[in-house]
Design an enzyme around this catalytic site. Structure first.
Site, PDB file in Angstrom:
ATOM      1  N   PRO A   7      43.763  58.418  31.129  1.00  0.00           N
ATOM      2  CG  PRO A   7      42.496  60.385  31.267  1.00  0.00           C
ATOM      3  CD  PRO A   7      43.872  59.843  31.475  1.00  0.00           C
TER       4      PRO A   7
ATOM      5  NE  ARG B 260      44.041  40.960  46.390  1.00  0.00           N
ATOM      6  CZ  ARG B 260      43.412  39.953  45.780  1.00  0.00           C
ATOM      7  NH1 ARG B 260      43.529  39.789  44.480  1.00  0.00           N
ATOM      8  NH2 ARG B 260      42.682  39.108  46.477  1.00  0.00           N
TER       9      ARG B 260
END
Ligand code: ADE
Length: 228
Positions: free
Chosen positions: A75, A139
């Site tokens: 994070p 993708r």
């Protein structure tokens, strides 16, 4: 955790077609004690456990090549974006380090090229975030999906995608915008650009700040504002 991701839909097909290769390495196998420990208590005291250098870095050594880009999922990293997905899709070999722990020994950071976060929230581990990033990259790879499918993606031109419709032309009293049924390609292109701009202006005005607009976009933005 990776089973469903690697064995479903577009990612599964991309792997089967050889568009991408994915390997999972368990750095616990590199632990030296009989409990296969990979974490320990923090120096200086405090809650939680800290991931040790040795098992992770020994594992990393066995898989790193001259082409590797080593990314630490955390994070505290730079926030992931579509732009980063496009940049990473040009890399030959990416290693994602996923800790399922409360923190990394700071010295691990000396062995990574980048630290990436998927947003300002804390997950229990980096596995989900590495899958999010892998999915966005895979993708984009040639042969994963039809090339034209991502030309209109949200963010690919700095705007959110325009609204899409499919059959039937009327559902529960709501009709598809007439222009989309007209077959008039130029009018459709213009309508889509305008709706992309409208949607971005309403939902994500931050994306428009500092953007350079074409003459056509400026004219459409004026029209949108007049009727807003
Ligand atoms: N690991 C835990 N939280 C994370 C986040 N937000 N992004 C990336 N990796 C993480």
């Amino acid at each position: 955790m990776f089973e469903g991701f690697l064995h479903t839909s577009i990612i599964k097909r991309a792997i089967e077609k050889g568009v991408v290769e994915v390997e999972i390495h368990d750095f616990r196998e590199f632990a030296l004690d009989r409990h296969k420990s990979v974490d320990d208590t923090p120096y200086g005291g405090g809650q939680g456990m800290v991931l040790m250098c040795q098992p992770l870095l020994d594992c990393l050594k066995t898989i790193t090549t001259d082409d590797s880009l080593v990314i630490l999922m955390s994070p505290q990293g730079q926030t992931f974006s579509q732009k980063m997905a496009v940049d990473l899709s040009n890399e030959k070999h990416i290693i994602f380090i996923c800790g399922h722990y409360e923190g990394f020994d700071e010295r691990i950071r000396d062995y990574v090229d980048m630290e990436v976060s998927i947003g300002d929230y804390v997950l229990t581990g980096g596995e989900l975030s590495s899958m999010v990033i892998s999915d966005a990259i895979i993708r984009l790879l040639h042969g994963a999906i039809r090339q034209s499918s991502h030309e209109d993606d949200s963010f690919s031109n700095g705007l959110l995608e325009y609204p899409q419709y499919t059959h039937p032309a009327e559902y529960d009293g709501t009709r598809v915008p007439e222009v989309l049924l007209s077959g008039h390609h130029e009018n459709i292109r213009k309508w889509r650009l305008k709706e992309s701009l409208r949607r971005t202006m309403i939902r994500r005005p931050d994306l428009l700040e500092g953007r350079t607009f074409t003459e056509e976009e400026l004219k459409l933005l004026e029209e949108i504002k007049e009727n807003y």
